[in-house]
Design an enzyme around this catalytic site. Structure first.
Site, short mmCIF file in Angstrom:
data_model
loop_
_atom_site.label_atom_id
_atom_site.label_comp_id
_atom_site.label_asym_id
_atom_site.label_seq_id
_atom_site.Cartn_x
_atom_site.Cartn_y
_atom_site.Cartn_z
N SER A 99 0.84 -1.20 0.00
CA SER A 99 0.00 0.00 0.00
C SER A 99 0.88 1.25 0.00
O SER A 99 1.68 1.43 -0.91
CB SER A 99 -0.96 -0.04 1.19
OG SER A 99 -1.90 1.01 1.14
N HIS A 203 -8.28 1.20 -0.80
CA HIS A 203 -8.15 0.28 -1.93
C HIS A 203 -9.51 -0.27 -2.38
O HIS A 203 -9.63 -1.45 -2.74
CB HIS A 203 -7.17 -0.85 -1.59
CG HIS A 203 -5.81 -0.33 -1.22
ND1 HIS A 203 -4.99 0.27 -2.16
CD2 HIS A 203 -5.16 -0.27 -0.03
CE1 HIS A 203 -3.88 0.67 -1.55
NE2 HIS A 203 -3.97 0.36 -0.27
#
Length: 331
Positions: A99, A203
């Protein structure tokens, strides 16, 4: 072959930067990156409480700064006339980040300058925090179960498998109501559903406004092609173009993290050891389960540096099929 990885949001803990400030140059770097990002990184890394550093707009710059500071410390002892991260192409076979850790990895690989990385991650954190404030959303780790069964079960509840981490771990993301329903109706074979201390459904489509904000920023960001293999969260692919790395960094804000595919790529590249930059622990824990036989080490405090350097000495390998270093250019 050795892989250098960087953790994502949730790895931060109150005071975790304190011991790193005793090393030469760390306080100076953090002071400069604080000015660049408009955030007092030393305060947040040493004095702030858990709630303060849980804030997405704070946590993300803090993690990137910590990762880069510890990477510099790791390579402080030069070899063959090189110092700092200039050594990386000759020592590290690949880099990757989970991430927001992808920004740390991109800067370590020379795709972004450290200053550009801090500007980008600060804007990313602010934009994602703003997107998260529009609807009450969150994330939960699902431990156990078969991957296909878990993904199908999440779809039934309207949830997204936002992080497919491998080693029997998937992170679901969605609204508070959807996550509550999941807690009451766990997929078959799942041991636990653990709420994560994050401020939104990262996400997922809930982050689309943040993607738009970053797309407006990145056309002017100077980039260079990575100096070592850069493994992307999107699909585990090795990306050789700096411009494509940055494009993927932006799109990844609303796309699932496929860390399982990243680890498959590590295996294909011939990984024998993995080092996780500060605040390390999360990704090495996954690797111990998913990459049997691969040596792992997490940089938690400066006390881990000597062991990490020894691991580099044993497993170092040059970059695999990556372009030569070049000066940053316009994306």
């Amino acid at each position: 072959m050795l892989v250098l990885v960087a953790p994502g949001q949730g790895a931060q803990k109150p005071g975790f930067l304190t011991p790193w400030l005793d090393l030469p140059g760390v306080a100076e770097r953090l002071t400069w990156w604080s000015a660049v990002s408009g955030l007092d990184l030393i305060h947040y890394g040493t004095e702030a409480d858990e709630e303060e550093i849980r804030d997405t707009a704070v946590a993300q710059p803090l993690l990137v700064a910590a990762g880069l500071a510890s990477a510099h410390a790791l390579f402080a002892e030069g070899i063959e006339g090189a110092t700092g991260l200039a050594q990386l192409p000759n020592r590290i076979g690949a880099v990757a980040g989970h991430s927001v850790g992808e920004i740390t990895a991109a800067a370590a690989a020379g795709v972004l300058s450290h200053e550009a990385a801090m500007v980008l991650v600060r804007r990313r954190g602010l934009a994602m925090a703003e997107a998260a404030s529009r609807t009450e959303t969150g994330m939960a780790a699902i431990l156990g179960g078969e991957q296909d069964d878990v993904v199908a079960h999440l779809d039934k509840h309207g949830l997204t498998p936002a992080n497919v981490n491998g080693a029997g771990q998937i992170v679901a993301a969605g609204t508070a109501e959807q996550l509550a329903a999941l807690a009451e109706d766990k997929p078959e074979g799942v041991r636990r559903v653990v709420p994560l201390k994050v401020a939104g459904a990262f996400h997922t489509d809930h982050m689309a406004p943040a993607v738009a904000a970053l797309e407006a920023l990145v056309p002017g960001v100077p980039v260079a092609d990575p100096r070592t293999a850069y493994v992307s969260n999107r699909d585990g692919g090795v990306v050789a173009s700096g411009a494509e790395v940055v494009e993927r960094l932006v799109a990844q804000v609303s796309n699932p993290v496929r860390w399982d595919l990243c680890m498959e790529t590590f295996q294909e590249l011939g990984v024998t050891a993995l080092i996780e930059v500060a605040p390390g622990g999360t990704l090495t824990g996954i690797a111990k389960r998913a990459l049997p036989g691969v040596a792992t080490l997490a940089l938690k405090t400066p006390d881990d540096l000597d062991a990490a350097r020894a691991l580099i000495g044993e497993h170092a390998a040059p970059a695999v099929d990556t372009p030569a270093e070049e000066e940053p250019r316009e994306a």
